[in-house]
Structure formats: C-alpha cells, structure tokens
Design a protein around this motif. Structure first.
Motif, PDB file in Angstrom:
ATOM      1  N   PHE A  55     -10.986  -2.267  14.678  1.00  2.96           N
ATOM      2  CA  PHE A  55      -9.944  -1.251  14.789  1.00  2.96           C
ATOM      3  C   PHE A  55      -9.859  -0.485  13.479  1.00  2.96           C
ATOM      4  O   PHE A  55     -10.030  -1.060  12.400  1.00  2.96           O
ATOM      5  N   ALA A  56      -9.592   0.806  13.603  1.00  5.53           N
ATOM      6  CA  ALA A  56      -9.289   1.629  12.435  1.00  5.53           C
ATOM      7  C   ALA A  56      -7.804   1.954  12.470  1.00  5.53           C
ATOM      8  O   ALA A  56      -7.283   2.411  13.492  1.00  5.53           O
ATOM      9  N   VAL A  57      -7.117   1.713  11.362  1.00  8.64           N
ATOM     10  CA  VAL A  57      -5.697   2.039  11.222  1.00  8.64           C
ATOM     11  C   VAL A  57      -5.588   3.208  10.256  1.00  8.64           C
ATOM     12  O   VAL A  57      -6.055   3.129   9.120  1.00  8.64           O
ATOM     13  N   VAL A  58      -4.996   4.300  10.715  1.00  6.20           N
ATOM     14  CA  VAL A  58      -4.802   5.485   9.888  1.00  6.20           C
ATOM     15  C   VAL A  58      -3.321   5.574   9.543  1.00  6.20           C
ATOM     16  O   VAL A  58      -2.478   5.709  10.438  1.00  6.20           O
ATOM     17  N   ALA A  59      -3.002   5.466   8.260  1.00  8.63           N
ATOM     18  CA  ALA A  59      -1.615   5.573   7.793  1.00  8.63           C
ATOM     19  C   ALA A  59      -1.357   7.020   7.401  1.00  8.63           C
ATOM     20  O   ALA A  59      -1.983   7.552   6.489  1.00  8.63           O
ATOM     21  N   ASP A  60      -0.439   7.652   8.113  1.00  8.04           N
ATOM     22  CA  ASP A  60      -0.211   9.094   8.002  1.00  8.04           C
ATOM     23  C   ASP A  60       1.273   9.327   7.714  1.00  8.04           C
ATOM     24  O   ASP A  60       2.132   8.693   8.319  1.00  8.04           O
ATOM     25  N   GLN A  61       1.583  10.250   6.816  1.00 14.39           N
ATOM     26  CA  GLN A  61       2.990  10.479   6.483  1.00 14.39           C
ATOM     27  C   GLN A  61       3.742  11.243   7.561  1.00 14.39           C
ATOM     28  O   GLN A  61       4.964  11.130   7.657  1.00 14.39           O
TER      29      GLN A  61
ATOM     30  N   LEU B  18       0.883  -1.164   0.000  1.00 13.49           N
ATOM     31  CA  LEU B  18       0.000   0.000   0.000  1.00 13.49           C
ATOM     32  C   LEU B  18       0.919   1.212   0.000  1.00 13.49           C
ATOM     33  O   LEU B  18       1.510   1.557   1.016  1.00 13.49           O
ATOM     34  N   VAL B  19       1.045   1.848  -1.136  1.00  8.70           N
ATOM     35  CA  VAL B  19       2.082   2.856  -1.337  1.00  8.70           C
ATOM     36  C   VAL B  19       1.480   4.250  -1.282  1.00  8.70           C
ATOM     37  O   VAL B  19       0.444   4.512  -1.882  1.00  8.70           O
ATOM     38  N   GLY B  20       2.131   5.129  -0.545  1.00  9.11           N
ATOM     39  CA  GLY B  20       1.787   6.544  -0.567  1.00  9.11           C
ATOM     40  C   GLY B  20       3.028   7.351  -0.867  1.00  9.11           C
ATOM     41  O   GLY B  20       4.149   6.847  -0.776  1.00  9.11           O
ATOM     42  N   TRP B  21       2.820   8.587  -1.263  1.00 10.96           N
ATOM     43  CA  TRP B  21       4.008   9.397  -1.549  1.00 10.96           C
ATOM     44  C   TRP B  21       4.387  10.247  -0.349  1.00 10.96           C
ATOM     45  O   TRP B  21       3.600  10.459   0.572  1.00 10.96           O
ATOM     46  N   ASP B  22       5.608  10.743  -0.373  1.00  8.45           N
ATOM     47  CA  ASP B  22       6.110  11.658   0.638  1.00  8.45           C
ATOM     48  C   ASP B  22       6.490  12.955  -0.074  1.00  8.45           C
ATOM     49  O   ASP B  22       6.319  13.085  -1.294  1.00  8.45           O
ATOM     50  N   ASP B  23       7.034  13.895   0.671  1.00  8.85           N
ATOM     51  CA  ASP B  23       7.368  15.170   0.034  1.00  8.85           C
ATOM     52  C   ASP B  23       8.477  15.029  -1.000  1.00  8.85           C
ATOM     53  O   ASP B  23       8.533  15.778  -1.978  1.00  8.85           O
TER      54      ASP B  23
END
Length: 291
Positions: A116-122, A6-11
């Motif tokens: 449960f809720a998991v929040v993926a935050d940068q 599960l990929v997200g971007w960073d700055d």
C-alpha cells in the motif's frame, strides 16, 4: 518523546491561505516583504519542531515491503494563488505543488515494492463541490487530474490521508467511470481526520453532513462536529481506517475517544468499504506518559 512524529507544515505556519507569492491577510506595507516572513517561518519550523534537518517538507518513509508514506507539501512548494476567474481556474499550468514535486510524487506512486502507498496531504484531494474550497485541490483541477491519473496507474493501492476541514471524511477517489451505487471505478481512497482541538467549521454540523452526502456521490461518510483522530491499520491484504471521536477537549476527562466508524480498502476494488469499528481499549491499557 512518547511516539515518533512525521511533521508537516500547514498554511498557518506562514499565514492563512498562504501561497508562494503571499497571502490574503499579508499587507507588505504593514508587515514587510512576504519573502522575509516566509523565510522566518521556515526557519522557525525547522528549528522548533521535531523533524530531521532536511531542506524540504515533502519526503518519504519506507516501512519494509508493507507501505510507503509519501508526505506532500501542498502549502508552500510552488503553490499558485487561488484562481481569480473560470479561465484562470482551468489553466493547465496552475500548480498546487511544484513541477519537481509532481514528478517526485508520480515516481514514488509508480514503485512496485510495497503493498500500500499512503499519501499524507494537507488539503482534500477528492472533488467536494458543496464546499467549493478553492484553497484545496478543487482550485487546481488540471494538476489534480494528473495526480489522479498517477494514482490510477499505481501498482499498489493508494490511501490518501488528509485534514484541513476540521471534520471526518471517507471518500472514494472517483475515476471517469465511477459508479456511486457499486463504487466501481474508484481509483483509491481518501480518509480525512478531524481537528485535534480546533472547533468545527460548520455552523450546523448535521445540515452540512446532509448537504455533503447529497452532493458528493463518492463521499461514503462524514462527521462534522466532533474532534478526535484517524487510526490506520495496514496489513499486506488491506488498509483500514478507524475514526475515534471525543465528546470534548476542554478537560482531561474529555479525552476518552469512541471509535465511531471504520472503512477498509484492498487491491481488488480500491474503494472505501464500511467495516465494524473495533472496541476502544480500556484507558488502563494506555502506556505511561513520557516524563
């Protein structure tokens, strides 16, 4: 090919400390319009990373009635520049995420269909005064307060997983009545993973750990030196986070992780409670690498 991502971007997909209007190191006279750079970065991300063909980074993944993973985009979707002064910092209309994404997050947190809720935050959500990191939620206190209010009202306990600091962190998400000695008033937990290969940001890791623990009463654990990973183990009764850290990353034989700390949380108190880490499995138990 070996494991789902599960990929997200960073700055750094755009520029260091990027925001919707630019970045500190982006000089339009030299590098061209920020809009062109941003569009090129978006195109490169969606064409060259293993993600579905979706128009945005923030999305959800449902794992039955056990958990929902909510992936945020705290880097580019509506992010205002860092504050320029105290008055700007306190403005209620300042945004780390867009109004649309904030409403979307609150809606998913209000759902009652998971344990449960998991929040993926940068970037780190909990306040950490000693770091004074205005690039994280610390720079956007009004929107953070609304997000913490949504977490407090969520029917399922919330686990926030985060990175960015190149260090390991276990925090309570403190509410207005939070007591450090009992951990009463914790709204949820935030567990931060270390960098995979990037070096520590702390010039003196042990001193940084002491300063953070002394100034942040809701910080239950931090390790500022080593690289590694955070392993989540979630059942209907509890969520567990275990930190695996490595001695080094320069050689293949350095890649043996030791699980150094573990924390658990449940629906009763929504706080990070220390647990005993499980033994690391022998290397012989690892699955073969994908071809």
């Amino acid at each position: 090919r070996q494991h789902p991502l599960l990929v997200g971007w960073d700055d750094h997909e755009f520029a260091n400390n990027a925001h919707r209007a630019g970045a500190p190191g982006h000089d339009p006279e030299v590098l061209g319009p920020w809009a062109d750079r941003g569009e090129a970065a978006r195109r490169a991300f969606f064409e060259w990373t293993p993600v579905r063909d979706e128009p945005r980074v923030h999305r959800t993944l449902q794992l039955g009635d056990l958990t929902r993973i909510v992936l945020l985009d705290t880097r580019m979707d509506g992010r205002d520049p860092p504050p320029i002064d105290e008055a700007d910092w306190q403005r209620r209309d300042r945004r780390l995420v867009s109004d649309e994404q904030e409403r979307w997050l609150r809606g998913w947190l209000a759902s009652r269909d998971v344990s449960f809720a998991v929040v993926a935050d940068q970037v780190v959500l909990a306040p950490v005064a000693a770091q004074n990191n205005l690039d994280a939620w610390d720079g956007y206190p009004a929107q953070r307060a609304r997000s913490l209010e949504a977490i407090a009202g969520a029917p399922a306990p919330v686990v926030v997983v985060t990175g960015d600091t190149h260090s390991s962190l276990a925090l309570d998400l403190p509410g207005p009545t939070y007591e450090a000695s009992t951990q009463r008033g914790s709204l949820g937990v935030e567990w931060g993973t270390s960098a995979v290969s990037s070096p520590t940001l702390a010039s003196d890791p042990r001193e940084t750990e002491r300063a953070l623990l002394a100034s942040t009463p809701h910080l239950r654990f931090t390790e500022q030196e080593h690289r590694g990973f955070l392993l989540l183990d979630i059942t209907h009764a509890r969520a567990r986070g275990e930190w695996g850290l490595l001695d080094g990353v320069a050689r293949p034989e350095d890649g043996r992780a030791t699980r150094v700390r573990a924390f658990e949380t449940n629906a009763l108190d929504r706080a990070s409670r220390a647990a005993s880490p499980l033994p690391s499995p022998p290397a012989s138990d690892a699955p073969p690498r994908a071809p």
